[in-house]
Every structure is written in structure tokens, then in C-alpha cells.
Motif scaffolding. Sequence first.
Motif, PDB file in Angstrom:
ATOM      1  N   ILE A 109       0.798  -1.191   0.068  1.00 63.28           N
ATOM      2  CA  ILE A 109      -0.042  -0.051  -0.031  1.00 63.28           C
ATOM      3  C   ILE A 109       0.637   1.464   0.036  1.00 63.28           C
ATOM      4  CG2 ILE A 109      -0.180   0.228   2.642  1.00 63.28           C
ATOM      5  CD1 ILE A 109      -2.980   0.762  -0.244  1.00 63.28           C
ATOM      6  N   ARG A 113       0.452   4.073  -2.681  1.00 62.28           N
ATOM      7  CA  ARG A 113       0.242   5.513  -2.352  1.00 62.28           C
ATOM      8  C   ARG A 113       1.469   6.228  -3.097  1.00 62.28           C
ATOM      9  NH1 ARG A 113       1.864   9.580   0.558  1.00 62.28           N
ATOM     10  NH2 ARG A 113       0.460  10.784   1.799  1.00 62.28           N
ATOM     11  N   ASN A 114       2.476   5.907  -3.168  1.00 67.06           N
ATOM     12  CA  ASN A 114       3.816   6.877  -3.785  1.00 67.06           C
ATOM     13  C   ASN A 114       3.249   6.996  -5.463  1.00 67.06           C
ATOM     14  OD1 ASN A 114       4.879   6.869  -1.175  1.00 67.06           O
ATOM     15  ND2 ASN A 114       6.419   5.381  -1.826  1.00 67.06           N
ATOM     16  N   THR A 119       0.684   9.459  -6.213  1.00 64.54           N
ATOM     17  CA  THR A 119       0.949  10.807  -5.837  1.00 64.54           C
ATOM     18  C   THR A 119       1.733  11.188  -7.189  1.00 64.54           C
ATOM     19  OG1 THR A 119       2.704  10.231  -4.455  1.00 64.54           O
ATOM     20  CG2 THR A 119       0.483  10.840  -3.487  1.00 64.54           C
ATOM     21  N   ILE A 142      -5.831   5.561   2.201  1.00 62.81           N
ATOM     22  CA  ILE A 142      -4.990   6.146   1.645  1.00 62.81           C
ATOM     23  C   ILE A 142      -5.572   7.088   0.693  1.00 62.81           C
ATOM     24  CG2 ILE A 142      -3.105   5.946  -0.305  1.00 62.81           C
ATOM     25  CD1 ILE A 142      -2.249   5.144   2.560  1.00 62.81           C
ATOM     26  N   GLU A 179      -6.602  10.137   2.194  1.00 60.58           N
ATOM     27  CA  GLU A 179      -5.763  10.986   2.459  1.00 60.58           C
ATOM     28  C   GLU A 179      -5.093  11.944   1.562  1.00 60.58           C
ATOM     29  OE1 GLU A 179      -1.120  10.283   3.851  1.00 60.58           O
ATOM     30  OE2 GLU A 179      -2.408   8.684   4.198  1.00 60.58           O
ATOM     31  N   ILE A 180      -5.052  11.241   0.339  1.00 59.21           N
ATOM     32  CA  ILE A 180      -4.365  11.820  -0.966  1.00 59.21           C
ATOM     33  C   ILE A 180      -5.584  12.685  -1.867  1.00 59.21           C
ATOM     34  CG2 ILE A 180      -2.397  10.638  -0.971  1.00 59.21           C
ATOM     35  CD1 ILE A 180      -3.404   9.167  -3.349  1.00 59.21           C
TER      36      ILE A 180
END
Length: 215
Positions: A65, A69-70, A73, A99, A102-103
Amino acid sequence: MNIALFGPPGAGKGTQAKELSKHYKIPHISTGDILRANVRDATELGLKAKEYMDKGELVPDDVLIGLIRNRLTEPDCEMGYLLDGYPRTIPQADALTDILAEINKPLDAVINIEVSDEELVKRLSGRRSCSCGESYHLMFNPPEKEGVCDACGSGLYQRDDDGEEVILQRLAVYNEKTKPLIDYYGNEGLLVNINGAGAVDEVFRDICNVMDQHK
């Protein structure tokens, strides 16, 4: 638009995702590609993942995860993304939801390509590969000469995981681990089922009809 593409092994997720990525100009994101890229580039999370991969173990959810996530973004995901093959379990889905919140890139839809087990066995067991990277199918895309690659003339082979016994085991694992996500995203109001038994271009058109609603 932010889309996750679901379906059992052999449903055509990879084929559809590549064409959808080109059509809508959003990145096709698969966990396999992310893992390979991070291992190749020796990122911190890539090195962690490699420790498990070298031992033949599954990469833990927290590492996976983090990689996703990286990836989400990165600049090319600004206009959306197409997730292929993730999440595969309820805990992964819970972590992904957190996630994405969050983003600020929540899913718009989860598109589930439905194909019967009988059809999946037929599709997967008919696949043939060549060491040069070309792939064929005995029914849908046969080579000009039986058993011989059109591109390089080498002999074709059947991958170990395309044998019927292994296929049935893969489908059993999918039904046990991943199919519960159908209800999970159905309850979230995100699920759209697509009949994947038709021709590739027909399935593509049906998926586009769904995605066009989220432009």
C-alpha cells in the motif's frame, strides 16, 4: 476519473486496461509493474519488497500500500488512474480507502468484468507463449504455423500456470479471497458489473460507457 478494474484470472483486465489507459490518457497501474519498478530503482520500499520476493514470500500489505500511495501521488495521476489487480482482499480494500482519502483521490467506480469459470478455463488453457515475448491463443489468436512463433520461429510453450489444474486452483483462490470485494464495493455503491464474455471490442465499449459517466 479514478477507476479500479476487477475480474478473475483470464477475464481480460490487462488487455482492457492497456486500451483504456491509451483512450482516456490516464495511467494503468498494476501492482506487478509497481513492484518491478521499485525493485529495479532500489527505492526504500522496493528493497523491503525484494527481501520478501527473494524468499518467495508475499509482499506484506503495508509495503504494497505504501508503494501504491507513492505511485498515485506522481504527476501523471493528476487526471485520474486505472488500478488493475488491487485490492485483492478486504484488509487491502480498507487500507486503500484510507490512503485514497488521505491523498484526496477516492474511487469513482469499481468495474467488475464477469466471465464464467468454464469460459475462463477455455481462455487460459489455450494460451501459448514464446521466449521472445510474443503470446498467442489457440482459439482467438493462433500462430500461422501450429506450435511455432510467427515473430521468431521458435517453438511455443504453455506456461505452468495455464494448465487446467492450476487454473482451477487460481480460480478457487480468487473466489475465496477476492470475490468478497464484489459485495464490499457493491455496498459502497461503487460497483458496476460488465459482461466479459463478448468480443474484446464489445467489452471495451461497455466499459467506456461506464467510464464516460465519470469524466
